[in-house]
Design an enzyme around this catalytic site. Structure first.
Site, PDB file in Angstrom:
ATOM      1  N   ALA A  72       0.868  -1.248  -0.246  1.00  0.00           N
ATOM      2  CA  ALA A  72      -0.545   0.203   0.279  1.00  0.00           C
ATOM      3  C   ALA A  72       1.162   1.337  -0.132  1.00  0.00           C
ATOM      4  O   ALA A  72       2.033   1.327   0.481  1.00  0.00           O
ATOM      5  CB  ALA A  72      -0.896   0.152   1.662  1.00  0.00           C
ATOM      6  N   GLY A 123       0.583  -4.829   0.996  1.00  0.00           N
ATOM      7  CA  GLY A 123      -0.719  -4.759   0.264  1.00  0.00           C
ATOM      8  C   GLY A 123      -0.398  -5.892  -1.570  1.00  0.00           C
ATOM      9  O   GLY A 123      -1.884  -6.123  -1.752  1.00  0.00           O
ATOM     10  N   GLU A 129      -0.866  -9.380  -0.777  1.00  0.00           N
ATOM     11  CA  GLU A 129      -2.380  -9.488  -0.340  1.00  0.00           C
ATOM     12  C   GLU A 129      -3.441  -9.266  -1.698  1.00  0.00           C
ATOM     13  O   GLU A 129      -3.533 -10.411  -2.116  1.00  0.00           O
ATOM     14  CB  GLU A 129      -2.899  -8.546   0.755  1.00  0.00           C
ATOM     15  CG  GLU A 129      -1.880  -9.175   1.969  1.00  0.00           C
ATOM     16  CD  GLU A 129      -2.244  -7.637   3.111  1.00  0.00           C
ATOM     17  OE1 GLU A 129      -2.255  -6.300   2.697  1.00  0.00           O
ATOM     18  OE2 GLU A 129      -2.227  -8.198   4.515  1.00  0.00           O
ATOM     19  N   GLU A 186       4.583  -5.002   7.397  1.00  0.00           N
ATOM     20  CA  GLU A 186       4.220  -4.612   7.971  1.00  0.00           C
ATOM     21  C   GLU A 186       4.629  -4.405   9.179  1.00  0.00           C
ATOM     22  O   GLU A 186       4.517  -2.724   9.930  1.00  0.00           O
ATOM     23  CB  GLU A 186       2.405  -4.726   7.943  1.00  0.00           C
ATOM     24  CG  GLU A 186       2.036  -4.715   6.217  1.00  0.00           C
ATOM     25  CD  GLU A 186       1.692  -5.694   5.535  1.00  0.00           C
ATOM     26  OE1 GLU A 186       2.660  -6.798   5.712  1.00  0.00           O
ATOM     27  OE2 GLU A 186       0.746  -5.955   4.699  1.00  0.00           O
TER      28      GLU A 186
END
Ligand code: DAK
Length: 257
Positions: free
Chosen positions: A67, A113, A116, A136
């Site tokens: 992200a 992300g 993911e 993260e």
């Protein structure tokens, strides 16, 4: 069909290729890209000319490096939780439960992300230079787009603990051994391999494919995902989250002592 600067879609021979096109920031996902991906997938779902979707990133360095840290660094706890939920609803769960097969063509880094996103897809093909990780915890966060659940489902609890708690990246070859990747190929073979798998699914009954996806997903419940959203939201607003994201933006190591 939604086509824009940061998400490009092309359709040929019943295969839709979606390219995330922000190579300068290693295709990091921001809210705009998530919305555009959502819109593309919505359009493609109802496009009778499309039977399978392949998702990749622009360039040869990254699929998606996570992200967009610059964007979420200033989020509050409430925003973090809300956005985790809307990200699941708009994109990650949409892909996982998509009615047509979705294949990730992982052309380099797939981090946070980004991994993911690849794991929400039904299958993953990667290049030999791909690096996979959930870093993260180095930002004072936990994976918030399904990583705690989907990584554990794909590679088992022990290795998922190792990847998430150390934040270490693994190579494509390790990812293949763990079952995180279906195939690893040279860069120039990436899309041909993804299309080869896509073509094998195209010859099958679309309704049977849709039902197979639903049945396989039925093995796993949603309680874990809800729990992840709650815990993820709690990370925002902590001093450790501020330190972790600030350190990334200042290009230094975080200090959690
Ligand atoms: N966000 C924003 N910019 C990024 C980025 C990212 N995730 N990753 C890379 N970039 C940018 C870099 O800042 C750099 O920009 P400039 O300095 O040139 O302006 C450019 O891309 C090139 O990167 P590097 O110069 O760092 O390239 P290197 O080859 O040296 O390193 C790297 C490549 C992939 C190892 C490195 O870029 C890196 O460590 N990137 C960050 C990896 C990471 O920690 N990813 C984020 C994981 S956390 C949320 C839900 C979920 C999440 C967050 C919020 N909500 C619902 C709110 C998920 C969080 C994550 O994904």
């Amino acid at each position: 069909m939604a086509d824009s600067k940061e998400v490009i879609v092309s359709v040929k021979d019943k295969i839709a290729l979606i390219t995330i096109n922000a190579p300068k920031r290693l295709n990091a996902l921001n809210r705009k890209i998530i919305k555009e991906l959502h819109q593309c997938l919505y359009d493609l779902k109802y496009d009778a000319n499309v039977r399978v979707v392949v998702i990749t990133g622009a360039g040869e360095k990254a699929f998606v490096a996570g992200a967009d840290i610059k964007e979420f660094a200033s989020f509050s706890r409430k925003q973090g939780k809300e956005l985790a939920q809307s990200g699941h609803d708009l994109l990650f769960n949409k892909i996982a439960n998509y009615s047509k097969p979705v294949i990730a063509a992982v052309n380099g880094f797939a981090l946070g992300g980004g991994l993911e996103l690849a794991m929400a897809c039904h299958m993953r093909v990667a290049t030999t230079n791909a690096k996979l990780g959930q870093p993260e915890v180095s930002l004072g966060l936990i994976p918030g787009y399904g990583g705690t659940q989907r990584l554990t489902q794909l590679i088992g609890k022990g290795k998922a603990f190792e990847m998430i708690l150390t934040g270490d990246m693994i190579t494509a070859e390790e990812g293949l051994k763990l079952g995180l990747l279906n195939y690893v190929v040279a860069q120039e073979e990436l899309l041909p391999k993804a299309f080869e798998i896509a073509n094998k699914t195209i010859k099958n009954s679309p309704e049977a494919l849709r039902k197979s996806i639903k049945a396989i997903n039925g093995v796993f419940g949603n309680i874990g995902l809800q729990n992840e959203v709650e815990l993820f939201g709690q990370c925002f607003g902590t001093s450790e989250f501020k330190e972790g994201t600030q350190a990334f933006l200042e290009k230094r190591k975080p200090n959690f002592d």
